[in-house]
Design an enzyme around this catalytic site. Sequence first.
Site, mmCIF file in Angstrom:
data_model
loop_
_atom_site.group_PDB
_atom_site.id
_atom_site.type_symbol
_atom_site.label_atom_id
_atom_site.label_comp_id
_atom_site.label_asym_id
_atom_site.label_seq_id
_atom_site.Cartn_x
_atom_site.Cartn_y
_atom_site.Cartn_z
ATOM 1 N N TYR A 41 58.959 39.781 -23.790
ATOM 2 C CA TYR A 41 57.841 40.236 -22.859
ATOM 3 C C TYR A 41 57.993 39.789 -21.326
ATOM 4 O O TYR A 41 58.035 40.590 -20.753
ATOM 5 C CB TYR A 41 56.416 40.116 -23.202
ATOM 6 C CG TYR A 41 55.252 40.763 -22.633
ATOM 7 C CD1 TYR A 41 55.110 42.016 -22.849
ATOM 8 C CD2 TYR A 41 54.528 40.083 -21.882
ATOM 9 C CE1 TYR A 41 54.123 42.730 -22.130
ATOM 10 C CE2 TYR A 41 53.360 40.874 -21.076
ATOM 11 C CZ TYR A 41 53.246 42.261 -21.313
ATOM 12 O OH TYR A 41 52.306 42.587 -20.606
ATOM 13 N N ASN A 84 52.804 52.507 -16.736
ATOM 14 C CA ASN A 84 52.129 51.782 -17.341
ATOM 15 C C ASN A 84 52.463 51.323 -19.046
ATOM 16 O O ASN A 84 51.958 50.326 -19.261
ATOM 17 C CB ASN A 84 50.665 52.325 -17.360
ATOM 18 C CG ASN A 84 49.841 51.758 -18.196
ATOM 19 O OD1 ASN A 84 49.127 50.660 -18.003
ATOM 20 N ND2 ASN A 84 49.390 52.347 -19.414
ATOM 21 N N THR A 139 42.434 44.713 -24.463
ATOM 22 C CA THR A 139 43.139 45.973 -25.175
ATOM 23 C C THR A 139 43.856 45.685 -26.467
ATOM 24 O O THR A 139 43.882 44.410 -27.129
ATOM 25 C CB THR A 139 44.199 46.458 -24.206
ATOM 26 O OG1 THR A 139 45.166 45.583 -24.131
ATOM 27 C CG2 THR A 139 43.651 46.762 -22.698
ATOM 28 N N LYS A 184 58.830 41.670 -17.987
ATOM 29 C CA LYS A 184 58.201 41.994 -16.854
ATOM 30 C C LYS A 184 58.646 41.285 -15.319
ATOM 31 O O LYS A 184 58.456 41.530 -14.440
ATOM 32 C CB LYS A 184 56.550 41.337 -16.954
ATOM 33 C CG LYS A 184 55.941 42.217 -18.111
ATOM 34 C CD LYS A 184 55.791 43.721 -17.908
ATOM 35 C CE LYS A 184 55.020 44.261 -18.682
ATOM 36 N NZ LYS A 184 54.480 45.711 -18.569
#
Length: 241
Positions: free
Chosen positions: A165, A86, A200, A169
Amino acid sequence: MTKKIVFITGANKGIGYEVARQLAAQEFIVLLGARDPQRGTAAAQKLIALGEVHFVPIDVADEQSIAAAAEMVSKQWGKVDVLVNNAGICPELSANIRPAALELTMLKETFETNLFGAVAVIHHFLPLLKQSETAQIINVSSTLGSSASMVDPNNMYYGANLLAYNASKSALNAVSVAFAKDLASEQIRVNSITPGWVKTDLGTDAAYLTVEQGAAIIVKLATMENLPTGKFLDDNGEVPW
Ligand SMILES: NC(=O)c1ccc[n+]([C@@H]2O[C@H](COP(=O)([O-])OP(=O)(O)OC[C@H]3O[C@@H](n4cnc5c(N)ncnc54)[C@H](OP(=O)(O)O)[C@@H]3O)[C@@H](O)[C@H]2O)c1
């Protein structure tokens, strides 16, 4: 009933913490991975009333730290049933850096955690997963890593053009497929998931999902029987690669 053991990286806050919270309240021993001892201990302490939660120090950008975490888990628990990769970062978002201005140092930093870290964690924890009869690896990817989404002007994430990013991914998705194929004969299931856009520190307050909603697909897989493997999933089912 024997409790299953889940190991979650980056679980001191955000989606990882929420997964730890929900699984602690079910039949799981939760090994809460975090890179900072104070943050990790504090997070585990908060969950102790719900069930069995233990802090395990791990910095996924440091292979020695990963090896030490695997050794600690091996000595104390001997196996892992569910590994949740995670931990993740997106420094270019907070710094508002466009692809043309992104320096290689930030690209490498992002890949260190989001990709190489996840692979190193799998390598070091594989012997522990092999001790489980229901082993699975959940790689926390992103819809931003979906090539199909990146090239579709109608996709809501089309404009989120985050070079490091998104590439990290996408690569993590390829990693999930590679391990799913390689570990199929050993009955170890490997999937990529996307939590959606979640409020978040990483997702920011602009996101539309709560951490409870973001954690749902991870909790679903962790508690599911007849698991799929080699899939890219969100809470509603399969997501285009
Ligand atoms: N939020 C979203 O909208 C969204 C969408 C798609 C995918 N995701 C993915 O979901 C995962 C969790 O993100 P989040 O939204 O919950 O973000 P977050 O609240 O920022 O949490 C990230 C977690 O990763 C940890 N971490 C970062 N680098 C680490 C390292 N080198 N070693 C160990 N832990 C490290 C952080 O620890 P510290 O507290 O020590 O920094 C923190 O616990 C990430 O993989 C992210 O890419 C999030």
